[in-house]
Write a protein that holds these residues in place. Structure first.
Motif, mmCIF file in Angstrom:
data_model
loop_
_atom_site.group_PDB
_atom_site.id
_atom_site.type_symbol
_atom_site.label_atom_id
_atom_site.label_comp_id
_atom_site.label_asym_id
_atom_site.label_seq_id
_atom_site.Cartn_x
_atom_site.Cartn_y
_atom_site.Cartn_z
ATOM 1 N N GLY A 35 23.926 18.799 61.167
ATOM 2 C CA GLY A 35 23.518 18.596 62.556
ATOM 3 C C GLY A 35 23.266 17.136 62.872
ATOM 4 O O GLY A 35 22.930 16.333 62.005
ATOM 5 N N LEU A 36 23.408 16.781 64.159
ATOM 6 C CA LEU A 36 23.151 15.433 64.636
ATOM 7 C C LEU A 36 22.242 15.481 65.854
ATOM 8 O O LEU A 36 22.321 16.395 66.674
ATOM 9 N N PRO A 75 19.002 22.374 55.540
ATOM 10 C CA PRO A 75 18.923 22.311 57.007
ATOM 11 C C PRO A 75 20.305 22.151 57.626
ATOM 12 O O PRO A 75 21.181 21.484 57.069
ATOM 13 N N GLU A 76 20.471 22.769 58.780
ATOM 14 C CA GLU A 76 21.750 22.684 59.498
ATOM 15 C C GLU A 76 21.528 22.119 60.899
ATOM 16 O O GLU A 76 21.372 20.920 61.063
ATOM 17 N N ALA A 88 14.523 22.046 63.525
ATOM 18 C CA ALA A 88 15.631 22.207 62.593
ATOM 19 C C ALA A 88 15.761 23.650 62.148
ATOM 20 O O ALA A 88 14.761 24.362 61.993
ATOM 21 N N ALA A 89 17.013 24.068 61.926
ATOM 22 C CA ALA A 89 17.299 25.375 61.350
ATOM 23 C C ALA A 89 17.399 25.215 59.846
ATOM 24 O O ALA A 89 18.333 24.601 59.340
ATOM 25 N N SER A 90 16.415 25.740 59.113
ATOM 26 C CA SER A 90 16.402 25.683 57.653
ATOM 27 C C SER A 90 17.128 26.928 57.152
ATOM 28 O O SER A 90 16.562 28.023 57.121
ATOM 29 N N PHE A 91 18.383 26.764 56.756
ATOM 30 C CA PHE A 91 19.317 27.878 56.614
ATOM 31 C C PHE A 91 18.940 28.879 55.530
ATOM 32 O O PHE A 91 18.821 30.081 55.783
ATOM 33 N N LEU A 92 18.760 28.426 54.287
ATOM 34 C CA LEU A 92 18.624 29.366 53.185
ATOM 35 C C LEU A 92 17.314 30.150 53.202
ATOM 36 O O LEU A 92 17.279 31.310 52.804
ATOM 37 N N ASP A 93 16.213 29.514 53.627
ATOM 38 C CA ASP A 93 14.964 30.275 53.693
ATOM 39 C C ASP A 93 14.707 30.834 55.090
ATOM 40 O O ASP A 93 13.631 31.349 55.382
ATOM 41 N N SER A 94 15.711 30.746 55.965
ATOM 42 C CA SER A 94 15.672 31.375 57.297
ATOM 43 C C SER A 94 14.412 31.004 58.069
ATOM 44 O O SER A 94 13.675 31.872 58.544
ATOM 45 N N GLY A 163 19.555 33.327 58.247
ATOM 46 C CA GLY A 163 20.575 32.292 58.135
ATOM 47 C C GLY A 163 20.794 31.562 59.444
ATOM 48 O O GLY A 163 21.912 31.554 59.970
ATOM 49 N N PRO A 164 19.733 30.927 60.005
ATOM 50 C CA PRO A 164 19.903 30.199 61.266
ATOM 51 C C PRO A 164 20.855 29.017 61.091
ATOM 52 O O PRO A 164 20.748 28.263 60.122
ATOM 53 N N GLU A 165 21.783 28.862 62.011
ATOM 54 C CA GLU A 165 22.796 27.820 61.917
ATOM 55 C C GLU A 165 22.506 26.655 62.868
ATOM 56 O O GLU A 165 22.347 25.525 62.451
ATOM 57 N N HIS A 166 22.480 26.943 64.154
ATOM 58 C CA HIS A 166 22.313 25.870 65.130
ATOM 59 C C HIS A 166 21.232 26.215 66.158
ATOM 60 O O HIS A 166 20.907 27.387 66.375
#
Length: 218
Positions: A35-36, A75-76, A88-94, A163-166
């Motif tokens: 992400g940016l 993070p994504e 931020a979406a912290s992907f692996l720990d949702s 699994g939050p992405e964006h």
């Protein structure tokens, strides 16, 4: 980044160790840029592989680093809120987390079903309820809570978050109304949150692996 007139590309930050000018020990590694976000003259990028968010100036000089394990887990998507906090979406720990850009403090806003890497299959998959209970015994009661009830530890459990992405904001200044949208990859959902209470307003279901989000204003 690129310029529209000359189609020339300039690298701001590449892979490798990056240390702040003020503290040499405060280093980060850009590994899997995702992400940016742009805020007050700084460019922020989430680094999936190193569990960090890096900040650099317009000349590519590394100036800040946030997170790192266990504060972030791959993070994504990232976005800067109106109050200056970076979400931020912290992907692996949702988790959905808030980063104070001044102090560097990372706070959990909402948590869902964690993701794990299946090495044999070469894929990500949601953890089962029993797996999570074994992994985090102290937070087993998180799985028993009702989604609408805020937890005593300060954040809410949301079963539709996996699994939050964006993340993206939609703001209506005339109505003084804003919403935070989060794409949830592993249960094919898009969740609309009230950004003040992190209470879900609406869940859009039956999407097929939602990833990126974009806000288009008419």
């Amino acid at each position: 980044s690129s310029t529209t007139s000359k189609q020339e590309w300039r690298v701001f930050v590449d892979r490798g160790p990056h240390c702040t000018r003020s503290r040499v020990v405060n280093c980060a590694i850009l590994d899997g840029a995702w992400g940016l976000a742009w805020f007050e003259g700084l460019i922020f990028v989430s680094s999936f592989g190193s569990d960090q968010i890096l900040g650099c100036d317009e000349k590519g000089r590394f100036v800040k680093v946030f997170g790192g394990p266990p504060l972030l887990d791959s993070p994504e998507g990232i976005v800067v809120a109106a109050d200056g906090a970076l979400l931020a979406a912290s992907f692996l720990d949702s988790r959905l987390v808030s980063v104070d850009l001044n102090s560097g403090k990372v706070s959990t806003l909402a948590a869902g079903v964690p993701i794990e890497v299946d090495i044999e299959a070469g894929a990500f998959r949601p953890r089962s309820e029993e797996e999570v209970r074994r992994a985090v015994k102290d937070e087993a009661d998180l799985w028993k809570s009702d989604e609408s009830r805020r937890e005593a530890n300060g954040f809410s459990f949301r079963s539709r978050l996996s699994g939050p992405e964006h993340v993206a904001f939609i703001t209506d200044k005339e109505k003084n109304h804003s919403s935070l949208f989060v794409s949830s990859l592993h249960n094919d959902s898009l969740i609309e949150f009230d950004p003040n209470t992190m209470t879900p307003r609406k869940v859009y279901r039956n999407l097929d692996g939602p990833l990126g989000l974009a806000v288009v204003y008419d």
